[in-house]
Design a protein around this motif. Structure first.
Motif, mmCIF file in Angstrom:
data_model
loop_
_atom_site.group_PDB
_atom_site.id
_atom_site.type_symbol
_atom_site.label_atom_id
_atom_site.label_comp_id
_atom_site.label_asym_id
_atom_site.label_seq_id
_atom_site.Cartn_x
_atom_site.Cartn_y
_atom_site.Cartn_z
ATOM 1 N N ALA A 262 0.827 -1.210 0.000
ATOM 2 C CA ALA A 262 0.000 0.000 0.000
ATOM 3 C C ALA A 262 0.858 1.256 0.000
ATOM 4 O O ALA A 262 0.512 2.265 -0.640
ATOM 5 N N LEU A 263 1.995 1.205 0.721
ATOM 6 C CA LEU A 263 2.912 2.351 0.727
ATOM 7 C C LEU A 263 3.454 2.580 -0.679
ATOM 8 O O LEU A 263 3.507 3.725 -1.162
ATOM 9 N N ALA A 264 3.872 1.500 -1.347
ATOM 10 C CA ALA A 264 4.351 1.642 -2.726
ATOM 11 C C ALA A 264 3.263 2.226 -3.617
ATOM 12 O O ALA A 264 3.525 3.116 -4.441
ATOM 13 N N ASP A 265 2.037 1.758 -3.437
ATOM 14 C CA ASP A 265 0.925 2.255 -4.258
ATOM 15 C C ASP A 265 0.689 3.749 -4.045
ATOM 16 O O ASP A 265 0.329 4.472 -4.985
ATOM 17 N N ALA A 266 0.866 4.232 -2.828
ATOM 18 C CA ALA A 266 0.666 5.664 -2.558
ATOM 19 C C ALA A 266 1.662 6.495 -3.360
ATOM 20 O O ALA A 266 1.307 7.556 -3.902
ATOM 21 N N TYR A 267 2.907 6.034 -3.451
ATOM 22 C CA TYR A 267 3.900 6.760 -4.254
ATOM 23 C C TYR A 267 3.602 6.640 -5.746
ATOM 24 O O TYR A 267 3.817 7.596 -6.510
ATOM 25 N N LEU A 268 3.088 5.493 -6.171
ATOM 26 C CA LEU A 268 2.703 5.357 -7.570
ATOM 27 C C LEU A 268 1.547 6.294 -7.900
ATOM 28 O O LEU A 268 1.499 6.875 -8.999
ATOM 29 N N ARG A 269 0.611 6.468 -6.976
ATOM 30 C CA ARG A 269 -0.496 7.414 -7.188
ATOM 31 C C ARG A 269 0.020 8.835 -7.394
ATOM 32 O O ARG A 269 -0.624 9.634 -8.078
ATOM 33 N N MET A 270 1.160 9.139 -6.804
ATOM 34 C CA MET A 270 1.726 10.480 -6.968
ATOM 35 C C MET A 270 2.575 10.601 -8.231
ATOM 36 O O MET A 270 3.160 11.652 -8.478
ATOM 37 N N GLY A 271 2.650 9.540 -9.023
ATOM 38 C CA GLY A 271 3.317 9.622 -10.317
ATOM 39 C C GLY A 271 4.729 9.085 -10.366
ATOM 40 O O GLY A 271 5.398 9.201 -11.402
ATOM 41 N N ALA A 272 5.217 8.490 -9.279
ATOM 42 C CA ALA A 272 6.552 7.895 -9.292
ATOM 43 C C ALA A 272 6.540 6.609 -10.113
ATOM 44 O O ALA A 272 5.512 5.962 -10.293
#
Length: 579
Positions: A262-272
């Motif tokens: 979920a932490l990784a997904d949060a950064y992916l949501r921000m465009g990383a």
């Protein structure tokens, strides 16, 4: 400056990095401490088995250490300690420190929780040893009551005034998403602490804060994503705490694995980008010499500065994403020419016949000799290290040193000569001998010939060339049934070795692969619960592994690691080149 009288047994003026007041029992060490791999965020216990404070609890103390070292993730660990109620009551350093200080800044900005951080002169810091109780507050570090009758105020610290451009002011305004202006406030605070005169644009960011250190790290990222945070420069992500695609089949803890994912997904949501590697210099699009970037992850920072010649500070976790959301970074540290020069010369004795264990051992030793200063290493002008040799050296160096880069004369781009590396200054010279490296080998291997349960490779992540070398060493041999051999690597490298047929060769020998995570973040049962001894070729993991895994960790060259996977035993003696 300090004052000592019969009424004032200890009182020293302080520069307050974080304002506030606190009092508590003093916990003192003259050895810097990495909070990541060195402190358990759930208990507050020091878990770095090589640190003088090992086994001590930080909760409620006034922690006095020279500063942080090692991993950029220390900021996130300290933030989690604060929210868990396990943090020190206050901290005293002998030098300005960014990584741990940033963790407190973010706790203030996001959660309204804080603790004071003070810096006192090194000579005053040395006199703290042996004191029982200490108080921080009002620009002073003192024994309780010692400030009574003290007339000298803390001397002001003259720092350049930060000048913000119209663009910077816009990023602080209500015209941008809440995530952007929150991130910008944190960037500005750090720039002021560093004494930066202005902010600069960066070409790319590598985020280390995607490592799961507890609920606070997840909440921080999800808040920024929910507040409209979107990266404005190309942004890669560090290794995370689980193989996102395969953690279920690997059997890792579902609660922790889902939180890490979920932490990784949060950064992916921000465009990383989902790069998930602690070796971003292996990716396409690595920065060019002279390019301003903002990378976190200690080994990546020193590699970028030292080997690639790019320009980055050793950015703390949590500040990394703030820079990615704004595109702005402090013009300080290694972004400036004058801060990239060596301040110490390390002469290395000629050592014939050395194997690949030389580079992590040397990096570890040089880091201990230069805990805060950029070193210029001589004696390796004809060594011809590979990119992987420099990776191993840099990772071990960044484990024991807080310095953001190194020079190897005749090897790294800003050190064609010693004079170029030092700026022509006459510097202190220290020596590294074969005996020194033998001592470090024995430090990692207090006993020989141990039964090995796990061979852990890939800290930092294994490269394509390392996987190919491993396959050659495994060819025609049979792995011991009771030994696991596991390699951590990036998705990109794994795809390359699959295409090249290297993965099939290694899997036939019995190698297993973990993508996305690395050895500083992997979970059980990748580290088998029943295992007693791990063997690694990584100086970084040999240092952090005992505290992170709770196992014995031994160190050897890659060929000896493969031999141990076949025989079930660690090397029985010191390598011949060190004998």
């Amino acid at each position: 400056m300090s004052v000592e009288t019969d009424l004032n047994p200890f009182a020293a003026p302080a520069r307050m990095l974080i304002e506030g007041a606190a009092e508590g029992p003093l916990l003192f060490s003259d050895t810097a401490l990495s909070f990541w791999g060195g402190v358990d965020p759930e208990t507050g216990l020091v878990i770095d088995q090589a640190h003088p404070l090992h086994g001590r609890c930080l909760e409620g103390t006034i922690l006095a250490i020279p500063g942080g070292r090692g991993s950029c993730t220390g900021s996130a660990v300290l933030m989690q300690l604060i929210l868990n109620g396990k943090a020190p009551a206050g901290m005293v350093f002998s030098q300005a420190e960014e990584i741990l200080t940033l963790g407190v800044m973010v706790a203030e900005e996001m959660y309204g929780r804080s603790l004071p951080i003070a810096v006192i002169a090194p000579e005053a810091f040395a006199r703290l040893e042996g004191l029982d109780v200490l108080r921080i507050g009002a620009g002073l570090v003192a024994v309780p009551g010692a400030s009574h009758g003290l007339n000298d105020a803390a001397p002001p610290v003259a720092l350049p005034k930060l000048v913000l451009s119209d663009k910077d002011q816009h990023l602080l305004s209500d015209a941008v998403p809440q995530a952007t202006r929150t991130a910008m406030r944190i960037v500005v605070r750090m720039a002021e602490l560093l004494g930066a005169g202005r902010l600069i644009d960066v070409a790319q960011v590598h985020v280390d804060g995607c490592i799961y250190t507890g609920p606070a790290s997840l909440d921080f990222a999800e808040k920024l994503a929910d507040w409209g945070g979107r990266v404005v420069v190309p942004t890669s992500l560090n290794a995370i705490s689980a193989d996102q695609a395969r953690w279920r089949e690997q059997g890792t803890d579902p609660v922790l694995s889902m939180a890490a994912s979920a932490l990784a997904d949060a950064y992916l949501r921000m465009g990383a980008r989902p790069t998930f590697t602690c070796a971003p210099y292996q990716l396409k699009g690595a920065p060019a010499e002279g390019e301003n970037i903002a990378w976190a992850e200690s080994n990546a920072v020193v590699y970028a500065n030292s080997v690639l010649g790019a320009r980055t500070m050793k950015y703390p976790d949590l500040l990394d994403i703030c820079i990615a959301l704004t595109g702005r970074a402090p013009e300080a540290g290694c972004h400036l020419d004058e801060n990239r020069k060596a301040r110490l010369v390390v002469e290395v004795e000629a050592m014939e016949g050395r194997d690949d264990s030389f580079w992590p051992l040397l990096g570890y030793r040089v880091g201990t000799l230069a805990p805060n200063a950029i070193p210029a290493v001589t004696g390796l002008e004809h060594a011809h290290p590979t990119a992987d040799d420099l990776k191993a050296f840099g990772a071990a160096f960044a484990t024991t040193s807080a310095a953001p880069m190194f020079h190897i004369v005749g090897v790294t781009p800003e050190a064609p000569t010693l004079s170029a590396a030092t700026g022509g200054q006459a510097l202190q010279i220290v020596k590294v001998t074969r005996s020194d490296l033998a001592d470090d080998w024995h430090h990692f291997n207090p006993t020989n010939g141990d039964t090995v349960d796990l061979v852990a490779l890939g800290n930092p992540h294994f490269s394509f060339d390392e996987c190919r070398a491993l396959a050659k060493l495994c060819a025609g041999r049979t792995k011991h049934a009771d030994v696991a051999l596991t390699v951590t690597l990036s998705r990109a490298t794994h795809a390359r070795i699959v295409e090249a047929g290297i993965a099939a060769t290694l899997e036939a020998f019995g190698v297993t692969f973990v993508r996305d995570a690395c050895w500083c973040t992997v979970l059980q049962p990748i580290v088998p619960p029943a295992a007693r001894t791990i063997l690694t070729n990584s100086g970084k993991y040999a240092h952090y592994g005992p505290g992170l895994s709770g196992k014995q960790v031994r160190f050897a060259a890659l060929a000896d690691c493969v031999a141990a996977a076949v025989t079930g035993r660690a090397p029985a003696a010191l390598p011949a080149w060190l004998g």
